[in-house]
Design an enzyme around this catalytic site. Structure first.
Site, PDB file in Angstrom:
ATOM      1  N   THR A   1      27.578  47.817  43.845  1.00  0.00           N
ATOM      2  CA  THR A   1      26.367  48.633  44.009  1.00  0.00           C
ATOM      3  C   THR A   1      26.704  50.110  44.023  1.00  0.00           C
ATOM      4  O   THR A   1      25.913  50.947  43.585  1.00  0.00           O
ATOM      5  CB  THR A   1      25.664  48.226  45.322  1.00  0.00           C
TER       6      THR A   1
ATOM      7  N   SER B   1      30.225  42.440  42.644  1.00  0.00           N
ATOM      8  CA  SER B   1      31.276  41.680  43.345  1.00  0.00           C
ATOM      9  C   SER B   1      30.845  40.273  43.738  1.00  0.00           C
ATOM     10  O   SER B   1      31.674  39.460  44.116  1.00  0.00           O
ATOM     11  CB  SER B   1      31.796  42.457  44.553  1.00  0.00           C
TER      12      SER B   1
ATOM     13  N   THR C   1      29.846  45.279  48.043  1.00  0.00           N
ATOM     14  CA  THR C   1      29.936  44.838  49.442  1.00  0.00           C
ATOM     15  C   THR C   1      29.925  43.316  49.579  1.00  0.00           C
ATOM     16  O   THR C   1      30.381  42.788  50.592  1.00  0.00           O
ATOM     17  CB  THR C   1      28.767  45.392  50.286  1.00  0.00           C
ATOM     18  N   ASP C   2      29.400  42.602  48.558  1.00  0.00           N
ATOM     19  CA  ASP C   2      29.148  41.168  48.742  1.00  0.00           C
ATOM     20  C   ASP C   2      30.414  40.357  49.037  1.00  0.00           C
ATOM     21  O   ASP C   2      30.376  39.416  49.836  1.00  0.00           O
ATOM     22  CB  ASP C   2      28.448  40.582  47.503  1.00  0.00           C
TER      23      ASP C   2
HETATM   24  N1  ASP Z   1      25.897  42.722  44.655  1.00  0.00           N
HETATM   25  C1  ASP Z   1      26.562  43.961  45.009  1.00  0.00           C
HETATM   26  C2  ASP Z   1      28.061  43.756  44.878  1.00  0.00           C
HETATM   27  O1  ASP Z   1      28.627  43.164  45.763  1.00  0.00           O
HETATM   28  C3  ASP Z   1      26.195  44.343  46.395  1.00  0.00           C
HETATM   29  C4  ASP Z   1      26.817  45.601  46.902  1.00  0.00           C
HETATM   30  O2  ASP Z   1      27.761  46.148  46.359  1.00  0.00           O
HETATM   31  O3  ASP Z   1      26.324  46.081  47.953  1.00  0.00           O
HETATM   32  O4  ASP Z   1      28.656  44.159  43.918  1.00  0.00           O
END
Ligand code: ASP
Length: 316
Positions: free
Chosen positions: A20, A65, A98-99
């Protein structure tokens, strides 16, 4: 203005993997966005305070991620190790989603356990959001990577510095989305200054060799819950699974039918680890436990641990 201390000539290498933090959306949308759109050089260019700081950037991957895979983990670990070996590099920053941050963080912690800092930077808002948290998190990560005593695999989000092997995502939306359970943060980064609460992490690494195996073992996570039965575990064993993590209730308690199936799996040579689905606290091991405890690891971190144990061919 927050600036990076320039008393060291050592470079910081920033490795981009997507997430993200590199996401974009129409009209500042916070949730309807596409992750992994901007390159790592563009992320750095959005942080004016990094101008003049000795940096190098490298795009290792460009993915959301949630889609993290073994090949990307292997390449990322190899690139981090390569840069840490360079005498002119003081630390490495990784931009990441973050995932699965807690999984990548734990993997790098176990594989590299570096004596220099490797700092994960992520964001809960895309780069185009009105309150994008990525640029500050990147600046903070570089500040930590330039700290003269920093070591280990760390992460910085919302001003909190985490030991990567301990942290977990605990909120689906807020920008302060991480916790380390009882351990708490290693410290707080305030205007580029670290208010450190406890020592830098020291660990023993398993090294990169296990990741070089062509075939990675298959490790799945099963939940223990009300109304559970052992059919899923039995089906996975029939399907050739190598390891199973159970996300157990409370202090590692498992529905009796799932437990019986896990014991059957273990008797057939499948490695099993018992973690808790609670989100904080440990599975406190008792003498005579039939299923080994994953301690304070989250189920997904326990899965990484089991993968590494299977790749190494022997328990830790
Ligand atoms: N779906 C995103 C990822 O993990 C979520 C994020 O980065 O907050 O790449």
């Amino acid at each position: 203005m927050q600036s990076i201390s320039k008393n060291s000539a050592a470079k910081t290498v920033i490795l981009g993997t997507g997430g993200t933090i590199a996401g974009t959306a129409e009209a500042g949308d916070n949730i309807g966005y596409t992750a992994a759109q901007l390159g790592v050089a563009q992320l750095v260019a959005r942080v004016p305070a990094l101008a003049g700081v000795p940096l190098e950037v490298e795009q290792v991957a460009q993915l959301d991620s949630k889609d993290m895979d073994f090949a990307t983990w292997r390449l990322l670990a190899q690139r981090v190790a390569f840069h840490l070996d360079r005498p002119d590099v003081g630390g490495v920053v990784i931009t990441h989603g973050t995932d699965t941050l807690e999984e990548t963080g734990y993997l790098l912690h176990r594989v590299l356990a570096p004596a220099r800092p490797v700092v994960l930077a992520a964001a809960m808002r895309p780069a185009t959001a009105l309150l994008a948290d990525g640029p500050q998190n990147v600046l903070d990560a570089v500040s930590v990577a330039c700290h003269p005593e920093a070591r280990g695999v760390l992460a910085v989000l919302s001003g909190a510095v985490w030991v990567a092997g301990e942290m977990r995502k605990t909120h689906s939306y807020r920008t302060d989305a991480f916790s380390a359970g009882d351990a708490g943060p290693l410290g707080w980064l305030e205007e580029g200054v670290l208010r450190q609460l406890r020592p830098w992490p020291v660990a023993r690494s398993v090294g990169l060799a296990p990741l070089e195996r062509r075939e990675w073992p298959r490790v799945e996570i099963v939940f223990s819950h009300a109304g559970a039965d052992g059919r899923l575990v039995d089906a996975l064993v029939r399907d050739g699974v190598d390891g199973l993590v159970v996300a157990a209730t409370g202090n590692g308690t498992v529905h009796h039918e799932v437990e019986a199936a896990l014991l059957r799996a273990q008797a057939q040579g499948v490695k099993v680890l018992r973690s808790t689905r609670v989100g904080a606290g440990a599975v406190l091991a008792k003498p005579g436990d039939a299923l080994p405890s994953a301690g304070t690891l989250t189920p997904v971190q326990a899965r990484v641990e089991l993968l590494l144990q299977l790749l190494e061919g022997a328990p830790r």
